[in-house]
Design a protein around this motif. Structure first.
Motif, mmCIF file in Angstrom:
data_model
loop_
_atom_site.group_PDB
_atom_site.id
_atom_site.type_symbol
_atom_site.label_atom_id
_atom_site.label_comp_id
_atom_site.label_asym_id
_atom_site.label_seq_id
_atom_site.Cartn_x
_atom_site.Cartn_y
_atom_site.Cartn_z
ATOM 1 N N SER A 75 0.707 -1.485 -4.878
ATOM 2 C CA SER A 75 -0.013 -1.757 -6.130
ATOM 3 C C SER A 75 -0.711 -3.113 -6.172
ATOM 4 C CB SER A 75 0.957 -1.635 -7.295
ATOM 5 O OG SER A 75 2.123 -2.403 -7.026
ATOM 6 N N HIS A 76 -0.734 -3.817 -5.042
ATOM 7 C CA HIS A 76 -1.502 -5.067 -4.942
ATOM 8 C C HIS A 76 -1.760 -5.323 -3.460
ATOM 9 C CE1 HIS A 76 -2.634 -9.200 -6.460
ATOM 10 N NE2 HIS A 76 -2.464 -9.463 -5.179
ATOM 11 N N LEU A 77 -2.922 -4.934 -3.010
ATOM 12 C CA LEU A 77 -3.259 -5.005 -1.579
ATOM 13 C C LEU A 77 -4.763 -5.187 -1.448
ATOM 14 C CD1 LEU A 77 -2.104 -2.704 1.270
ATOM 15 C CD2 LEU A 77 -4.507 -2.721 0.697
ATOM 16 N N HIS A 78 -5.175 -6.208 -0.704
ATOM 17 C CA HIS A 78 -6.601 -6.508 -0.539
ATOM 18 C C HIS A 78 -7.141 -5.683 0.624
ATOM 19 C CE1 HIS A 78 -6.160 -9.928 -3.327
ATOM 20 N NE2 HIS A 78 -4.984 -10.110 -2.744
ATOM 21 N N GLY A 79 -7.663 -4.517 0.302
ATOM 22 C CA GLY A 79 -8.011 -3.554 1.338
ATOM 23 C C GLY A 79 -9.136 -3.991 2.260
ATOM 24 N N SER A 365 2.519 -5.528 -1.385
ATOM 25 C CA SER A 365 2.481 -6.344 -0.163
ATOM 26 C C SER A 365 1.581 -7.567 -0.276
ATOM 27 C CB SER A 365 2.003 -5.481 1.002
ATOM 28 O OG SER A 365 0.625 -5.185 0.848
ATOM 29 N N ASP A 366 0.568 -7.500 -1.159
ATOM 30 C CA ASP A 366 -0.463 -8.532 -1.173
ATOM 31 C C ASP A 366 -1.111 -8.664 0.216
ATOM 32 O OD1 ASP A 366 -2.125 -10.379 -2.339
ATOM 33 O OD2 ASP A 366 -0.632 -11.972 -2.503
ATOM 34 N N ALA A 367 -1.042 -7.600 1.011
ATOM 35 C CA ALA A 367 -1.636 -7.644 2.358
ATOM 36 C C ALA A 367 -3.103 -8.049 2.254
ATOM 37 C CB ALA A 367 -1.524 -6.263 3.021
HETATM 38 ZN ZN LIG Z 1 -3.382 -11.061 -3.876
#
Ligand SMILES: [Zn+2]
Length: 465
Positions: A75-79, A365-367
Protein backbone atom coordinates in the motif's frame (compact mmCIF):
# COMPACT_ATOMS: atom_id res chain seq x y z
CA UNK A 1 -15.93 -23.22 8.45
CA UNK A 2 -19.29 -22.25 7.04
CA UNK A 3 -19.95 -23.41 3.51
CA UNK A 4 -20.09 -20.23 1.49
CA UNK A 5 -21.17 -20.61 -2.09
CA UNK A 6 -22.75 -18.65 -4.84
CA UNK A 7 -25.80 -20.13 -6.54
CA UNK A 8 -24.14 -20.74 -9.89
CA UNK A 9 -23.20 -24.47 -10.13
CA UNK A 10 -21.40 -24.19 -13.49
CA UNK A 11 -17.82 -25.49 -13.65
CA UNK A 12 -14.96 -23.37 -12.38
CA UNK A 13 -11.96 -22.30 -14.46
CA UNK A 14 -9.58 -23.16 -11.63
CA UNK A 15 -9.83 -25.01 -8.33
CA UNK A 16 -7.10 -24.90 -5.71
CA UNK A 17 -7.59 -27.65 -3.16
CA UNK A 18 -5.92 -29.54 -0.35
CA UNK A 19 -4.31 -26.60 1.43
CA UNK A 20 -4.95 -23.73 3.78
CA UNK A 21 -7.03 -20.92 2.29
CA UNK A 22 -6.57 -17.87 4.51
CA UNK A 23 -9.67 -15.93 3.59
CA UNK A 24 -8.96 -12.73 5.59
CA UNK A 25 -12.72 -12.43 5.97
CA UNK A 26 -14.07 -10.69 9.07
CA UNK A 27 -14.04 -13.95 11.03
CA UNK A 28 -10.48 -14.78 9.95
CA UNK A 29 -11.77 -18.01 8.45
CA UNK A 30 -9.56 -20.75 7.01
CA UNK A 31 -10.85 -23.06 4.26
CA UNK A 32 -9.48 -26.03 2.35
CA UNK A 33 -10.36 -25.24 -1.26
CA UNK A 34 -11.29 -22.31 -3.49
CA UNK A 35 -12.86 -22.12 -6.94
CA UNK A 36 -12.37 -19.33 -9.48
CA UNK A 37 -14.71 -18.63 -12.39
CA UNK A 38 -14.74 -15.75 -14.88
CA UNK A 39 -12.29 -13.67 -12.87
CA UNK A 40 -14.20 -13.99 -9.61
CA UNK A 41 -14.14 -16.25 -6.60
CA UNK A 42 -16.96 -18.73 -7.09
CA UNK A 43 -16.74 -20.83 -3.94
CA UNK A 44 -14.66 -21.19 -0.77
CA UNK A 45 -15.02 -24.17 1.56
CA UNK A 46 -13.99 -27.74 2.24
CA UNK A 47 -12.60 -29.86 -0.59
CA UNK A 48 -15.95 -31.68 -0.76
CA UNK A 49 -17.89 -28.44 -0.97
CA UNK A 50 -15.77 -27.11 -3.82
CA UNK A 51 -15.40 -30.41 -5.73
CA UNK A 52 -18.80 -30.14 -7.53
CA UNK A 53 -17.43 -27.13 -9.42
CA UNK A 54 -14.67 -29.25 -11.01
CA UNK A 55 -15.68 -29.86 -14.61
CA UNK A 56 -13.87 -31.47 -17.52
CA UNK A 57 -12.08 -28.23 -18.40
CA UNK A 58 -11.38 -27.05 -14.87
CA UNK A 59 -7.69 -26.80 -13.99
CA UNK A 60 -7.16 -28.38 -10.57
CA UNK A 61 -4.13 -27.38 -8.50
CA UNK A 62 -3.33 -29.61 -5.51
CA UNK A 63 -1.86 -27.39 -2.84
CA UNK A 64 -0.19 -30.25 -0.90
CA UNK A 65 0.16 -28.28 2.30
CA UNK A 66 0.58 -24.98 0.51
CA UNK A 67 -1.63 -22.01 1.17
CA UNK A 68 -3.61 -19.30 -0.57
CA UNK A 69 -3.78 -15.66 0.46
CA UNK A 70 -5.64 -12.79 -1.15
CA UNK A 71 -3.32 -11.09 -3.63
CA UNK A 72 -0.86 -9.03 -1.61
CA UNK A 73 -1.41 -5.26 -1.54
CA UNK A 74 1.74 -3.19 -1.03
CA UNK A 75 0.00 0.00 0.00
CA UNK A 76 3.01 2.33 -0.32
CA UNK A 77 5.47 1.52 -3.09
CA UNK A 78 7.13 3.82 -5.63
CA UNK A 79 6.60 1.75 -8.74
CA UNK A 80 8.33 3.89 -11.35
CA UNK A 81 11.31 4.50 -9.07
CA UNK A 82 11.57 0.81 -8.10
CA UNK A 83 11.61 -0.17 -11.76
CA UNK A 84 14.67 2.01 -12.35
CA UNK A 85 16.49 0.99 -9.14
CA UNK A 86 15.93 -2.74 -8.72
CA UNK A 87 17.81 -4.71 -7.46
CA UNK A 88 19.38 -1.73 -5.68
CA UNK A 89 17.63 -0.50 -2.55
CA UNK A 90 18.11 2.62 -0.47
CA UNK A 91 17.95 0.89 2.90
CA UNK A 92 20.78 -1.49 2.04
CA UNK A 93 23.08 1.48 1.76
CA UNK A 94 21.83 2.86 5.08
CA UNK A 95 22.08 -0.45 6.91
CA UNK A 96 25.33 -1.53 5.29
CA UNK A 97 23.86 -4.89 4.36
CA UNK A 98 23.81 -6.69 1.04
CA UNK A 99 26.93 -5.14 -0.37
CA UNK A 100 26.40 -6.53 -3.83
CA UNK A 101 23.44 -4.22 -4.22
CA UNK A 102 25.37 -1.04 -3.56
CA UNK A 103 27.65 -0.87 -6.54
CA UNK A 104 25.15 0.08 -9.24
CA UNK A 105 25.60 3.30 -11.18
CA UNK A 106 23.14 6.14 -10.59
CA UNK A 107 20.24 5.76 -12.99
CA UNK A 108 19.82 8.05 -15.95
CA UNK A 109 16.86 10.41 -15.75
CA UNK A 110 13.63 8.98 -17.16
CA UNK A 111 12.75 11.30 -20.03
CA UNK A 112 10.23 9.60 -22.26
CA UNK A 113 7.02 7.71 -21.94
CA UNK A 114 8.88 4.62 -23.19
CA UNK A 115 11.38 4.99 -20.31
CA UNK A 116 8.62 5.22 -17.74
CA UNK A 117 6.57 2.39 -19.21
CA UNK A 118 9.64 0.15 -19.16
CA UNK A 119 10.19 0.97 -15.47
CA UNK A 120 6.54 0.36 -14.56
CA UNK A 121 6.44 -2.96 -16.40
CA UNK A 122 9.71 -4.08 -14.79
CA UNK A 123 8.13 -3.39 -11.41
CA UNK A 124 4.93 -5.16 -12.42
CA UNK A 125 6.86 -8.29 -13.38
CA UNK A 126 8.80 -8.23 -10.12
CA UNK A 127 5.66 -7.73 -8.04
CA UNK A 128 3.82 -10.53 -9.82
CA UNK A 129 6.68 -12.89 -8.90
CA UNK A 130 6.10 -11.90 -5.25
CA UNK A 131 2.34 -12.47 -5.22
CA UNK A 132 1.55 -8.74 -5.17
CA UNK A 133 -1.59 -7.77 -7.10
CA UNK A 134 -2.25 -4.24 -5.83
CA UNK A 135 -0.12 -1.28 -4.84
CA UNK A 136 -0.30 2.41 -4.12
CA UNK A 137 2.05 4.71 -6.03
CA UNK A 138 2.34 7.43 -3.39
CA UNK A 139 3.19 10.69 -5.07
CA UNK A 140 3.29 11.47 -8.78
CA UNK A 141 2.48 14.93 -10.01
CA UNK A 142 3.32 18.42 -11.17
CA UNK A 143 5.46 19.10 -8.08
CA UNK A 144 8.08 16.73 -9.51
CA UNK A 145 7.77 17.47 -13.24
CA UNK A 146 11.28 18.93 -13.22
CA UNK A 147 12.64 16.50 -10.62
CA UNK A 148 16.13 15.05 -11.09
CA UNK A 149 15.11 11.38 -11.53
CA UNK A 150 12.04 11.79 -13.74
CA UNK A 151 10.41 9.08 -11.61
CA UNK A 152 7.72 11.17 -9.91
CA UNK A 153 6.37 13.62 -12.50
CA UNK A 154 2.76 13.90 -13.60
CA UNK A 155 3.40 12.24 -16.97
CA UNK A 156 3.77 8.87 -15.20
CA UNK A 157 0.09 9.07 -14.20
CA UNK A 158 -0.80 9.04 -17.90
CA UNK A 159 1.58 6.16 -18.56
CA UNK A 160 -0.08 4.13 -15.80
CA UNK A 161 -3.54 4.87 -17.20
CA UNK A 162 -2.41 3.84 -20.71
CA UNK A 163 -0.84 0.59 -19.49
CA UNK A 164 -3.96 -0.22 -17.47
CA UNK A 165 -6.23 0.44 -20.47
CA UNK A 166 -3.99 -1.70 -22.67
CA UNK A 167 -4.29 -4.58 -20.19
CA UNK A 168 -0.52 -4.62 -19.60
CA UNK A 169 -0.55 -3.68 -15.90
CA UNK A 170 -0.44 -6.88 -13.81
CA UNK A 171 -1.33 -5.10 -10.58
CA UNK A 172 -4.15 -2.78 -9.60
CA UNK A 173 -2.66 0.64 -8.91
CA UNK A 174 -3.93 3.46 -6.73
CA UNK A 175 -2.05 6.75 -7.10
CA UNK A 176 -1.71 9.87 -4.99
CA UNK A 177 -0.92 13.21 -6.65
CA UNK A 178 2.05 15.28 -5.56
CA UNK A 179 1.94 19.09 -5.71
CA UNK A 180 5.21 19.71 -3.86
CA UNK A 181 8.62 18.09 -4.02
CA UNK A 182 9.20 14.48 -3.03
CA UNK A 183 10.63 14.53 0.51
CA UNK A 184 10.82 18.30 0.15
CA UNK A 185 9.11 21.64 0.29
CA UNK A 186 5.46 22.31 -0.42
CA UNK A 187 3.07 25.19 0.05
CA UNK A 188 -0.61 25.85 0.48
CA UNK A 189 -0.72 27.91 -2.73
CA UNK A 190 1.11 25.15 -4.65
CA UNK A 191 -1.50 22.66 -3.54
CA UNK A 192 -4.59 24.79 -4.17
CA UNK A 193 -3.33 26.00 -7.56
CA UNK A 194 -2.31 22.46 -8.46
CA UNK A 195 -5.73 21.09 -7.57
CA UNK A 196 -7.33 23.75 -9.72
CA UNK A 197 -5.03 23.50 -12.73
CA UNK A 198 -4.09 19.82 -12.93
CA UNK A 199 -6.51 17.20 -14.23
CA UNK A 200 -5.35 13.65 -13.57
CA UNK A 201 -6.16 10.88 -16.05
CA UNK A 202 -9.56 9.24 -15.71
CA UNK A 203 -9.91 6.01 -13.73
CA UNK A 204 -9.50 2.71 -15.52
CA UNK A 205 -12.11 0.86 -13.46
CA UNK A 206 -10.62 -1.74 -11.14
CA UNK A 207 -7.12 -1.25 -12.56
CA UNK A 208 -5.92 2.31 -12.07
CA UNK A 209 -7.28 5.15 -10.00
CA UNK A 210 -5.93 8.52 -8.91
CA UNK A 211 -7.45 8.56 -5.45
CA UNK A 212 -6.02 11.62 -3.83
CA UNK A 213 -3.11 13.66 -2.67
CA UNK A 214 0.23 13.00 -0.97
CA UNK A 215 1.63 15.65 1.35
CA UNK A 216 5.12 15.66 2.89
CA UNK A 217 4.71 17.20 6.34
CA UNK A 218 8.16 16.64 7.86
CA UNK A 219 11.41 14.72 7.41
CA UNK A 220 12.77 11.80 9.42
CA UNK A 221 14.08 11.57 13.02
CA UNK A 222 17.63 10.36 12.22
CA UNK A 223 18.17 13.52 10.14
CA UNK A 224 16.64 15.67 12.94
CA UNK A 225 14.06 16.87 10.41
CA UNK A 226 11.04 15.20 12.03
CA UNK A 227 9.00 17.65 14.12
CA UNK A 228 9.04 16.30 17.66
CA UNK A 229 7.77 17.11 21.14
CA UNK A 230 11.02 15.73 22.52
CA UNK A 231 14.19 17.74 21.82
CA UNK A 232 17.04 16.32 19.75
CA UNK A 233 20.47 16.15 21.39
CA UNK A 234 21.23 19.70 20.25
CA UNK A 235 18.03 21.09 21.76
CA UNK A 236 16.18 21.51 18.44
CA UNK A 237 12.77 19.99 17.60
CA UNK A 238 12.93 19.74 13.81
CA UNK A 239 10.01 21.27 11.93
CA UNK A 240 7.53 21.07 9.11
CA UNK A 241 8.55 21.09 5.44
CA UNK A 242 5.52 23.22 4.56
CA UNK A 243 6.20 26.83 3.63
CA UNK A 244 5.61 29.44 6.36
CA UNK A 245 7.36 32.24 8.23
CA UNK A 246 7.50 30.42 11.55
CA UNK A 247 6.39 27.18 13.17
CA UNK A 248 2.86 28.49 13.76
CA UNK A 249 2.43 29.57 10.14
CA UNK A 250 3.78 26.28 8.87
CA UNK A 251 1.36 24.33 11.06
CA UNK A 252 -1.56 26.50 9.90
CA UNK A 253 -0.52 25.98 6.26
CA UNK A 254 -0.35 22.21 6.70
CA UNK A 255 -3.82 22.13 8.25
CA UNK A 256 -5.14 24.34 5.43
CA UNK A 257 -3.61 21.97 2.85
CA UNK A 258 -5.38 19.02 4.46
CA UNK A 259 -8.63 20.99 4.52
CA UNK A 260 -8.31 22.00 0.86
CA UNK A 261 -7.54 18.50 -0.39
CA UNK A 262 -10.38 17.05 1.68
CA UNK A 263 -12.81 19.71 0.44
CA UNK A 264 -11.85 18.80 -3.13
CA UNK A 265 -12.97 15.23 -2.42
CA UNK A 266 -9.54 13.62 -2.25
CA UNK A 267 -8.10 10.90 -0.10
CA UNK A 268 -5.02 12.22 1.70
CA UNK A 269 -1.82 10.43 2.72
CA UNK A 270 0.58 12.51 4.77
CA UNK A 271 4.24 11.63 5.34
CA UNK A 272 4.48 12.37 9.09
CA UNK A 273 7.13 10.94 11.41
CA UNK A 274 7.73 13.19 14.44
CA UNK A 275 5.45 12.98 17.48
CA UNK A 276 4.36 16.59 16.99
CA UNK A 277 3.64 16.15 13.27
CA UNK A 278 1.68 12.92 13.70
CA UNK A 279 -0.49 14.56 16.35
CA UNK A 280 -1.16 17.72 14.29
CA UNK A 281 -1.99 15.65 11.19
CA UNK A 282 -4.28 13.26 13.07
CA UNK A 283 -6.12 16.16 14.68
CA UNK A 284 -6.44 17.99 11.35
CA UNK A 285 -7.83 14.86 9.67
CA UNK A 286 -10.29 14.28 12.54
CA UNK A 287 -11.46 17.89 12.52
CA UNK A 288 -12.09 18.08 8.77
CA UNK A 289 -13.79 14.67 8.66
CA UNK A 290 -16.10 15.90 11.39
CA UNK A 291 -16.75 19.23 9.68
CA UNK A 292 -17.19 17.87 6.15
CA UNK A 293 -18.41 14.27 6.32
CA UNK A 294 -19.22 14.21 2.57
CA UNK A 295 -15.71 13.02 1.69
CA UNK A 296 -15.39 9.36 2.79
CA UNK A 297 -11.80 10.08 3.78
CA UNK A 298 -9.72 6.99 4.48
CA UNK A 299 -6.98 9.49 5.08
CA UNK A 300 -3.81 8.10 6.55
CA UNK A 301 -0.55 8.81 8.28
CA UNK A 302 2.47 7.51 6.34
CA UNK A 303 5.43 6.11 8.34
CA UNK A 304 4.31 7.42 11.77
CA UNK A 305 7.71 6.70 13.36
CA UNK A 306 6.64 8.39 16.60
CA UNK A 307 3.02 8.06 17.68
CA UNK A 308 1.78 8.87 21.15
CA UNK A 309 -1.12 6.98 22.70
CA UNK A 310 -3.37 10.07 22.44
CA UNK A 311 -2.59 10.33 18.73
CA UNK A 312 -3.50 6.68 18.17
CA UNK A 313 -6.78 7.29 20.03
CA UNK A 314 -7.55 10.29 17.79
CA UNK A 315 -6.81 8.22 14.68
CA UNK A 316 -8.93 5.28 15.80
CA UNK A 317 -11.91 7.47 16.69
CA UNK A 318 -11.83 9.24 13.32
CA UNK A 319 -11.08 6.17 11.16
CA UNK A 320 -7.63 7.39 10.14
CA UNK A 321 -5.23 4.75 8.88
CA UNK A 322 -1.57 4.14 9.63
CA UNK A 323 0.65 3.06 6.75
CA UNK A 324 4.05 2.02 8.02
CA UNK A 325 7.09 -0.19 7.44
CA UNK A 326 8.23 -2.60 10.12
CA UNK A 327 11.64 -2.98 8.49
CA UNK A 328 12.30 0.74 8.90
CA UNK A 329 11.60 0.26 12.61
CA UNK A 330 14.15 -2.49 13.07
CA UNK A 331 16.72 -0.90 10.75
CA UNK A 332 16.69 2.67 12.03
CA UNK A 333 15.87 2.37 15.74
CA UNK A 334 19.51 2.91 16.72
CA UNK A 335 19.59 6.11 14.66
CA UNK A 336 16.33 7.19 16.29
CA UNK A 337 17.69 6.75 19.81
CA UNK A 338 20.98 8.43 18.82
CA UNK A 339 18.95 11.46 17.74
CA UNK A 340 16.28 11.61 20.46
CA UNK A 341 17.42 9.33 23.27
CA UNK A 342 15.90 6.08 24.50
CA UNK A 343 12.98 7.94 26.13
CA UNK A 344 11.12 7.96 22.81
CA UNK A 345 11.15 4.19 22.35
CA UNK A 346 7.71 3.56 23.91
CA UNK A 347 6.16 5.65 21.12
CA UNK A 348 8.38 4.31 18.31
CA UNK A 349 6.51 2.29 15.63
CA UNK A 350 3.80 1.14 18.07
CA UNK A 351 2.15 -1.32 15.69
CA UNK A 352 0.54 -3.52 18.29
CA UNK A 353 -0.74 -0.50 20.22
CA UNK A 354 -2.18 0.90 16.98
CA UNK A 355 -4.16 -2.28 16.35
CA UNK A 356 -5.25 -2.46 19.98
CA UNK A 357 -6.50 1.13 19.75
CA UNK A 358 -8.50 0.28 16.62
CA UNK A 359 -6.38 2.07 14.00
CA UNK A 360 -6.59 0.54 10.49
CA UNK A 361 -3.01 -0.68 10.03
CA UNK A 362 -1.37 -1.16 6.63
CA UNK A 363 2.16 -2.49 6.26
CA UNK A 364 4.10 -1.58 3.13
CA UNK A 365 7.59 -1.60 1.65
CA UNK A 366 8.15 1.99 0.52
CA UNK A 367 10.22 0.24 -2.18
CA UNK A 368 12.85 0.97 -3.38
CA UNK A 369 13.59 2.23 0.13
CA UNK A 370 13.06 -1.38 1.30
CA UNK A 371 12.69 -4.59 -0.65
CA UNK A 372 9.20 -5.03 -2.13
CA UNK A 373 9.27 -8.55 -0.67
CA UNK A 374 6.28 -8.47 1.70
CA UNK A 375 7.46 -11.75 3.27
CA UNK A 376 10.41 -9.83 4.74
CA UNK A 377 7.99 -7.14 5.93
CA UNK A 378 5.81 -9.71 7.70
CA UNK A 379 8.91 -11.27 9.30
CA UNK A 380 10.08 -7.86 10.55
CA UNK A 381 6.66 -7.01 11.99
CA UNK A 382 6.43 -10.38 13.73
CA UNK A 383 10.01 -10.70 15.01
CA UNK A 384 11.07 -7.02 15.22
CA UNK A 385 14.52 -8.45 14.58
CA UNK A 386 17.06 -6.37 12.68
CA UNK A 387 19.77 -7.55 10.33
CA UNK A 388 22.16 -7.65 13.30
CA UNK A 389 19.86 -10.16 15.02
CA UNK A 390 18.74 -7.80 17.78
CA UNK A 391 15.05 -7.41 18.63
CA UNK A 392 13.71 -3.86 18.79
CA UNK A 393 10.31 -3.00 20.23
CA UNK A 394 9.47 -6.51 21.40
CA UNK A 395 6.17 -5.35 22.96
CA UNK A 396 5.01 -4.14 19.53
CA UNK A 397 5.37 -7.48 17.75
CA UNK A 398 2.40 -8.53 15.62
CA UNK A 399 1.12 -12.04 15.02
CA UNK A 400 1.54 -13.41 11.49
CA UNK A 401 -2.23 -13.24 11.03
CA UNK A 402 -2.27 -9.56 12.03
CA UNK A 403 0.60 -8.78 9.67
CA UNK A 404 -1.11 -10.59 6.78
CA UNK A 405 -4.29 -8.56 7.28
CA UNK A 406 -2.12 -5.44 7.06
CA UNK A 407 -1.03 -6.61 3.57
CA UNK A 408 -4.47 -7.67 2.30
CA UNK A 409 -7.87 -6.60 3.63
CA UNK A 410 -6.81 -3.42 5.43
CA UNK A 411 -5.03 -1.93 2.40
CA UNK A 412 -8.13 -2.84 0.41
CA UNK A 413 -9.90 -0.54 2.88
CA UNK A 414 -7.26 2.12 2.21
CA UNK A 415 -8.08 1.73 -1.49
CA UNK A 416 -11.81 2.09 -0.79
CA UNK A 417 -12.14 -1.38 -2.31
CA UNK A 418 -12.75 -3.76 0.60
CA UNK A 419 -16.17 -4.72 -0.81
CA UNK A 420 -14.60 -6.32 -3.91
CA UNK A 421 -10.99 -7.24 -3.14
CA UNK A 422 -8.64 -7.95 -0.20
CA UNK A 423 -10.28 -11.16 1.05
CA UNK A 424 -11.22 -14.54 -0.41
CA UNK A 425 -15.00 -14.52 -0.43
CA UNK A 426 -17.45 -15.54 -3.15
CA UNK A 427 -18.13 -12.72 -5.58
CA UNK A 428 -14.88 -10.90 -4.95
CA UNK A 429 -12.22 -10.61 -7.65
CA UNK A 430 -9.90 -13.59 -7.99
CA UNK A 431 -6.64 -11.91 -6.95
CA UNK A 432 -4.60 -14.67 -5.32
CA UNK A 433 -1.18 -15.30 -3.89
CA UNK A 434 -0.46 -19.04 -3.74
CA UNK A 435 2.42 -20.14 -1.50
CA UNK A 436 4.28 -23.46 -1.21
CA UNK A 437 3.81 -23.49 2.57
CA UNK A 438 1.49 -22.04 5.20
CA UNK A 439 2.89 -18.79 6.63
CA UNK A 440 1.02 -19.41 9.88
CA UNK A 441 2.87 -22.70 10.29
CA UNK A 442 6.27 -21.28 9.30
CA UNK A 443 8.97 -20.04 11.65
CA UNK A 444 8.55 -16.23 11.22
CA UNK A 445 12.21 -15.61 10.47
CA UNK A 446 11.98 -18.18 7.65
CA UNK A 447 8.97 -16.51 5.96
CA UNK A 448 11.09 -14.86 3.24
CA UNK A 449 12.09 -18.36 2.08
CA UNK A 450 8.50 -19.54 1.49
CA UNK A 451 8.26 -19.75 -2.33
CA UNK A 452 5.48 -18.05 -4.25
CA UNK A 453 3.93 -20.72 -6.45
CA UNK A 454 1.38 -18.74 -8.40
CA UNK A 455 -0.03 -15.24 -8.65
CA UNK A 456 -3.46 -14.56 -10.08
CA UNK A 457 -4.98 -11.22 -11.01
CA UNK A 458 -8.66 -11.09 -11.81
CA UNK A 459 -8.66 -14.81 -12.59
CA UNK A 460 -5.63 -14.61 -14.89
CA UNK A 461 -2.35 -16.24 -13.89
CA UNK A 462 0.31 -13.51 -14.05
CA UNK A 463 3.11 -15.54 -12.46
CA UNK A 464 3.79 -19.22 -12.00
CA UNK A 465 6.94 -20.39 -10.21
ZN1 LIG B 1 7.65 6.67 0.19
Amino acid sequence: MRNRTTDDPSPADLVLTGGRIHTMDSAGGVAEAIAVRAGRIARVGTADEVAPLIGRRTRVVRLRGGSVLPGINDSHLHGVWLGTMWPHLLMDQLAGGDHHRQDGPPQARLETSADRRRAILRTAELLASLGITSYTEPGLGPGEDDGPSGCFGSAALGDYADLAREGLLTARVTALMLFGELDGASSLSGLTEGLRAFTPPADVPGRFRVAGVKIFADGIPPMRTAWTDEPYGDGTHGGLLVEGGDAGEREAALIAMIDAAHAAGHQIGVHATGSRTTRVVAEAFAAVLNRRPGNPGRHYVIHGDLLRAETLATMAAAGIGLNTQAEIAVTTEDMLTAALGPGVLPEAWPLRDALAAGVPLCLSSDAPVLTPDWRAGVAAAVTRRGLDGRVRGEAQRLTVAQALRAYTITPAWQDGAETWKGSLEPGKVADLCVLEADPLETEPAALPQVPVRLTMLNGRIVYEG
